[in-house]
Design a protein around this motif. Structure first.
Motif, PDB file in Angstrom:
ATOM      1  N   GLU A   1       1.460  -1.721  -4.718  1.00 50.14           N
ATOM      2  CA  GLU A   1       2.809  -1.211  -4.467  1.00 50.14           C
ATOM      3  C   GLU A   1       3.590  -2.188  -3.600  1.00 50.14           C
ATOM      4  O   GLU A   1       3.016  -2.989  -2.864  1.00 50.14           O
ATOM      5  CB  GLU A   1       2.750   0.156  -3.780  1.00 50.14           C
ATOM      6  CG  GLU A   1       2.112   0.112  -2.416  1.00 50.14           C
ATOM      7  CD  GLU A   1       2.136   1.451  -1.691  1.00 50.14           C
ATOM      8  OE1 GLU A   1       1.825   1.457  -0.494  1.00 50.14           O
ATOM      9  OE2 GLU A   1       2.463   2.459  -2.317  1.00 50.14           O
ATOM     10  N   ASP A   2       4.902  -2.119  -3.718  1.00 50.39           N
ATOM     11  CA  ASP A   2       5.801  -2.932  -2.905  1.00 50.39           C
ATOM     12  C   ASP A   2       7.117  -2.176  -2.805  1.00 50.39           C
ATOM     13  O   ASP A   2       7.593  -1.622  -3.793  1.00 50.39           O
ATOM     14  CB  ASP A   2       6.013  -4.312  -3.547  1.00 50.39           C
ATOM     15  CG  ASP A   2       6.682  -5.311  -2.598  1.00 50.39           C
ATOM     16  OD1 ASP A   2       7.835  -5.049  -2.172  1.00 50.39           O
ATOM     17  OD2 ASP A   2       6.059  -6.337  -2.298  1.00 50.39           O
ATOM     18  N   ARG A   3       7.702  -2.149  -1.653  1.00 46.45           N
ATOM     19  CA  ARG A   3       8.944  -1.392  -1.506  1.00 46.45           C
ATOM     20  C   ARG A   3      10.142  -2.105  -2.104  1.00 46.45           C
ATOM     21  O   ARG A   3      11.240  -1.547  -2.179  1.00 46.45           O
ATOM     22  CB  ARG A   3       9.231  -1.073  -0.039  1.00 46.45           C
ATOM     23  CG  ARG A   3       9.484  -2.263   0.837  1.00 46.45           C
ATOM     24  CD  ARG A   3       9.542  -1.848   2.295  1.00 46.45           C
ATOM     25  NE  ARG A   3       9.743  -2.997   3.168  1.00 46.45           N
ATOM     26  CZ  ARG A   3      10.733  -3.092   4.040  1.00 46.45           C
ATOM     27  NH1 ARG A   3      11.628  -2.143   4.140  1.00 46.45           N
ATOM     28  NH2 ARG A   3      10.833  -4.142   4.810  1.00 46.45           N
TER      29      ARG A   3
ATOM     30  N   GLU B   1       4.724 -10.066  -9.390  1.00 43.04           N
ATOM     31  CA  GLU B   1       5.588 -10.683 -10.388  1.00 43.04           C
ATOM     32  C   GLU B   1       6.872  -9.886 -10.561  1.00 43.04           C
ATOM     33  O   GLU B   1       7.960 -10.453 -10.708  1.00 43.04           O
ATOM     34  CB  GLU B   1       4.844 -10.789 -11.716  1.00 43.04           C
ATOM     35  CG  GLU B   1       5.682 -11.245 -12.901  1.00 43.04           C
ATOM     36  CD  GLU B   1       6.221 -12.656 -12.788  1.00 43.04           C
ATOM     37  OE1 GLU B   1       7.182 -12.992 -13.511  1.00 43.04           O
ATOM     38  OE2 GLU B   1       5.693 -13.432 -11.966  1.00 43.04           O
ATOM     39  N   ALA B   2       6.753  -8.542 -10.549  1.00 48.63           N
ATOM     40  CA  ALA B   2       7.932  -7.695 -10.711  1.00 48.63           C
ATOM     41  C   ALA B   2       8.918  -7.881  -9.566  1.00 48.63           C
ATOM     42  O   ALA B   2      10.130  -7.992  -9.788  1.00 48.63           O
ATOM     43  CB  ALA B   2       7.511  -6.234 -10.817  1.00 48.63           C
ATOM     44  N   VAL B   3       8.393  -7.925  -8.332  1.00 45.91           N
ATOM     45  CA  VAL B   3       9.265  -7.973  -7.160  1.00 45.91           C
ATOM     46  C   VAL B   3       9.691  -9.395  -6.807  1.00 45.91           C
ATOM     47  O   VAL B   3      10.891  -9.695  -6.683  1.00 45.91           O
ATOM     48  CB  VAL B   3       8.572  -7.305  -5.949  1.00 45.91           C
ATOM     49  CG1 VAL B   3       9.432  -7.437  -4.685  1.00 45.91           C
ATOM     50  CG2 VAL B   3       8.301  -5.833  -6.252  1.00 45.91           C
TER      51      VAL B   3
ATOM     52  N   ALA C   1       8.650   3.272   1.486  1.00 38.00           N
ATOM     53  CA  ALA C   1       7.726   2.332   1.802  1.00 38.00           C
ATOM     54  C   ALA C   1       6.592   2.219   2.685  1.00 38.00           C
ATOM     55  O   ALA C   1       6.042   1.242   2.745  1.00 38.00           O
ATOM     56  CB  ALA C   1       8.241   1.022   1.664  1.00 38.00           C
ATOM     57  N   ASP C   2       6.025   3.055   3.126  1.00 36.29           N
ATOM     58  CA  ASP C   2       4.778   2.814   3.801  1.00 36.29           C
ATOM     59  C   ASP C   2       3.695   3.171   2.801  1.00 36.29           C
ATOM     60  O   ASP C   2       3.792   4.186   2.154  1.00 36.29           O
ATOM     61  CB  ASP C   2       4.673   3.702   5.039  1.00 36.29           C
ATOM     62  CG  ASP C   2       5.891   3.544   5.920  1.00 36.29           C
ATOM     63  OD1 ASP C   2       6.264   2.389   6.150  1.00 36.29           O
ATOM     64  OD2 ASP C   2       6.451   4.540   6.352  1.00 36.29           O
ATOM     65  N   PRO C   3       2.665   2.324   2.679  1.00 34.62           N
ATOM     66  CA  PRO C   3       1.623   2.610   1.695  1.00 34.62           C
ATOM     67  C   PRO C   3       1.064   4.003   1.902  1.00 34.62           C
ATOM     68  O   PRO C   3       0.810   4.434   3.021  1.00 34.62           O
ATOM     69  CB  PRO C   3       0.579   1.517   1.980  1.00 34.62           C
ATOM     70  CG  PRO C   3       1.381   0.405   2.591  1.00 34.62           C
ATOM     71  CD  PRO C   3       2.440   1.082   3.401  1.00 34.62           C
ATOM     72  N   PHE C   4       0.848   4.721   0.816  1.00 37.46           N
ATOM     73  CA  PHE C   4       0.338   6.094   0.887  1.00 37.46           C
ATOM     74  C   PHE C   4      -0.589   6.293  -0.292  1.00 37.46           C
ATOM     75  O   PHE C   4      -0.189   6.118  -1.425  1.00 37.46           O
ATOM     76  CB  PHE C   4       1.498   7.088   0.804  1.00 37.46           C
ATOM     77  CG  PHE C   4       1.102   8.496   1.136  1.00 37.46           C
ATOM     78  CD1 PHE C   4       1.130   8.929   2.440  1.00 37.46           C
ATOM     79  CD2 PHE C   4       0.697   9.369   0.139  1.00 37.46           C
ATOM     80  CE1 PHE C   4       0.770  10.238   2.748  1.00 37.46           C
ATOM     81  CE2 PHE C   4       0.340  10.659   0.452  1.00 37.46           C
ATOM     82  CZ  PHE C   4       0.373  11.099   1.750  1.00 37.46           C
ATOM     83  N   SER C   5      -1.809   6.601  -0.049  1.00 41.08           N
ATOM     84  CA  SER C   5      -2.790   6.647  -1.128  1.00 41.08           C
ATOM     85  C   SER C   5      -3.205   8.068  -1.440  1.00 41.08           C
ATOM     86  O   SER C   5      -2.707   9.022  -0.878  1.00 41.08           O
ATOM     87  CB  SER C   5      -4.032   5.846  -0.733  1.00 41.08           C
ATOM     88  OG  SER C   5      -4.728   6.530   0.294  1.00 41.08           O
ATOM     89  N   GLY C   6      -4.192   8.185  -2.329  1.00 40.56           N
ATOM     90  CA  GLY C   6      -4.728   9.481  -2.695  1.00 40.56           C
ATOM     91  C   GLY C   6      -5.944   9.822  -1.882  1.00 40.56           C
ATOM     92  O   GLY C   6      -6.758  10.649  -2.282  1.00 40.56           O
TER      93      GLY C   6
ATOM     94  N   CYS D   1      12.784  -7.335  -8.787  1.00 44.61           N
ATOM     95  CA  CYS D   1      12.896  -5.870  -8.736  1.00 44.61           C
ATOM     96  C   CYS D   1      13.448  -5.451  -7.375  1.00 44.61           C
ATOM     97  O   CYS D   1      12.874  -5.787  -6.333  1.00 44.61           O
ATOM     98  CB  CYS D   1      11.528  -5.231  -8.976  1.00 44.61           C
ATOM     99  SG  CYS D   1      11.497  -3.443  -8.752  1.00 44.61           S
ATOM    100  N   LYS D   2      14.529  -4.702  -7.383  1.00 43.96           N
ATOM    101  CA  LYS D   2      15.169  -4.270  -6.143  1.00 43.96           C
ATOM    102  C   LYS D   2      14.729  -2.877  -5.723  1.00 43.96           C
ATOM    103  O   LYS D   2      15.061  -2.401  -4.643  1.00 43.96           O
ATOM    104  CB  LYS D   2      16.694  -4.289  -6.299  1.00 43.96           C
ATOM    105  CG  LYS D   2      17.261  -5.654  -6.694  1.00 43.96           C
ATOM    106  CD  LYS D   2      16.929  -6.715  -5.666  1.00 43.96           C
ATOM    107  CE  LYS D   2      17.550  -8.054  -6.040  1.00 43.96           C
ATOM    108  NZ  LYS D   2      17.130  -9.132  -5.100  1.00 43.96           N
ATOM    109  N   ASP D   3      13.994  -2.229  -6.592  1.00 40.76           N
ATOM    110  CA  ASP D   3      13.557  -0.854  -6.356  1.00 40.76           C
ATOM    111  C   ASP D   3      12.138  -0.864  -5.800  1.00 40.76           C
ATOM    112  O   ASP D   3      11.474  -1.898  -5.768  1.00 40.76           O
ATOM    113  CB  ASP D   3      13.595  -0.098  -7.686  1.00 40.76           C
ATOM    114  CG  ASP D   3      13.822   1.390  -7.483  1.00 40.76           C
ATOM    115  OD1 ASP D   3      13.594   1.882  -6.365  1.00 40.76           O
ATOM    116  OD2 ASP D   3      14.254   2.049  -8.444  1.00 40.76           O
ATOM    117  N   ASN D   4      11.664   0.310  -5.366  1.00 39.79           N
ATOM    118  CA  ASN D   4      10.235   0.450  -5.086  1.00 39.79           C
ATOM    119  C   ASN D   4       9.469   0.116  -6.355  1.00 39.79           C
ATOM    120  O   ASN D   4       9.928   0.416  -7.471  1.00 39.79           O
ATOM    121  CB  ASN D   4       9.896   1.875  -4.672  1.00 39.79           C
ATOM    122  CG  ASN D   4      10.436   2.262  -3.310  1.00 39.79           C
ATOM    123  OD1 ASN D   4      10.468   3.431  -2.982  1.00 39.79           O
ATOM    124  ND2 ASN D   4      10.877   1.311  -2.504  1.00 39.79           N
ATOM    125  N   CYS D   5       8.307  -0.472  -6.217  1.00 38.33           N
ATOM    126  CA  CYS D   5       7.522  -0.848  -7.393  1.00 38.33           C
ATOM    127  C   CYS D   5       6.060  -0.487  -7.169  1.00 38.33           C
ATOM    128  O   CYS D   5       5.440  -0.975  -6.221  1.00 38.33           O
ATOM    129  CB  CYS D   5       7.664  -2.339  -7.676  1.00 38.33           C
ATOM    130  SG  CYS D   5       6.901  -2.871  -9.221  1.00 38.33           S
TER     131      CYS D   5
END
Length: 374
Positions: free
Chosen positions: A100-102, A352-354, A19-24, A359-363
């Protein structure tokens, strides 16, 4: 994720994430909106249409590639690839963003790349865009390594930049995956880490889209039943879009994956996992499972951009655990019709997913919209 924690998370049966945001951002300079592709080399799509696994515009009945099927790498060997012929081509602009969301995890092990125009770092006459999600399990190191090296290795292997050639492009992608995994395994030995990462990757070269995946992350295409000239702007179309699944899941329980694993001496436990631990059968890294048949060889599919292609959604398995493919396409289409920017749409999809669907997973989700120009 620290190296120490990369090993401890493998104790859990769930092979994933968070979970920490990580980009390209450190791959190439900051992204900019894609320019219109130049009128240069092209190829016919005859070879692609012959492949029954590819979603050609003439084969709408093939809306999904079954997830439990016999997944094999598509090297393009059967394609009758011809060089450019004089034909008028439509131009497409690309708009893309990621969210993204953890989720319910304590850490974030997803990593992503969003490059609507990578042409500056890789000069050539053909437009080049690249998007990817790397979903780490047992840690984040393999995902970070893959994000930093795969795109570079694919280009080094000869991704076409002057004249489109489907066979050459697929060969470069296969070699890029192979080289990245080879270097990753070497790095993991010296670093003493054992985590892995699944991947779903897209390259858009001129008018051709290439999708490569290993593991259980997915890519979905939203295609209209008629052209945008007949419907008007794609975001205002009233007709539901068709959701076409472009990827196959690679899990140890699926027949062909199971066969390869068993031939390598691996055991599929009653919980459907390799050696009772790893659910996916293809991934970067996972050094301790490579001897049991885990590979980083991707499935590769390709299709031509036409006025019927509206947008794509890339997502880690966390997204698809709570969203069906048609459901996700409908969700994004509705927001496009409302005129929302892609950045907002990707955030709303993940929220919406989390928050909405638990959603219990990383998304992580990337939304790629094709703007149909003249």
């Amino acid at each position: 994720m620290e190296k120490e924690s990369a090993l401890t998370q493998m104790e859990k049966p769930n092979h994933k994430h968070a979970a920490d945001p990580f980009s390209g951002e450190d791959l190439v300079p900051p992204m900019k909106k894609a320019k219109k592709s130049e009128e240069t080399g092209c190829d016919t799509s005859e070879g692609i249409a012959k492949d029954p696994k590819l979603p050609s515009a003439a084969e709408d009945e093939k809306q999904e590639i079954p997830g439990g099927g016999e997944a094999v790498a598509n090297t393009g060997a059967k394609e009758d690839n011809s060089s450019c012929i004089g034909e008028e081509k439509k131009e497409f602009l690309i708009e893309a963003d990621v969210a993204e969301d953890r989720g319910g995890r304590h850490t974030m092990e997803d990593v992503w790349v969003v490059l609507p125009d990578a042409s500056l770092d890789f000069p050539g006459k053909l437009r080049c865009a690249h998007f990817a999600i790397y979903d780490g399990h047992g840690g984040r190191l393999a995902a970070e390594f893959s994000k930093k090296h795969l795109h570079l290795n694919v280009h080094a292997a000869g991704l076409p930049r002057e004249l489109m050639d489907v066979k050459v492009a697929k060969k470069a992608i296969l070699e890029g995956f192979r080289k990245t995994d080879e270097l990753l395994l070497q790095e993991s030995v010296s670093g003493g880490w054992q985590d892995g990462a699944t991947a779903v990757c897209v390259w858009i070269i001129d008018q051709k889209v290439f999708v490569a995946n290993i593991g259980d992350a997915k890519a979905v295409l939203a295609r209209s039943s008629t052209t945008t000239n007949e419907l008007g702007n794609h975001a205002e179309a009233c007709n539901p879009l068709k959701a076409i699944l472009l990827t196959r899941e690679h899990k140890a329980i699926y027949p062909q994956e199971r066969s390869r694993i068993q031939k390598s001496g691996g055991v599929i436990s009653s919980n459907g996992r390799l050696q009772g631990r790893l659910e996916v059968s293809r991934a970067f890294g996972d050094r301790q499972f490579k001897k049991f048949g885990v590979t980083a060889t991707p499935d590769i599919h390709a299709f031509e951009l036409t006025e019927r292609e509206n947008f794509m959604i890339l997502g880690c398995d966390g997204l698809w655990e709570v969203f069906g493919t048609s459901d996700a396409v409908g969700f994004v289409q509705k927001l496009l019709k409302e005129g929302l920017p892609v950045s907002t749409i990707s955030r709303r999809l993940v929220k919406e997913a989390v928050k909405g669907r638990g959603c219990k997973d990383n998304c992580t989700a990337i939304v790629i919209v094709f703007k149909h120009g003249g």
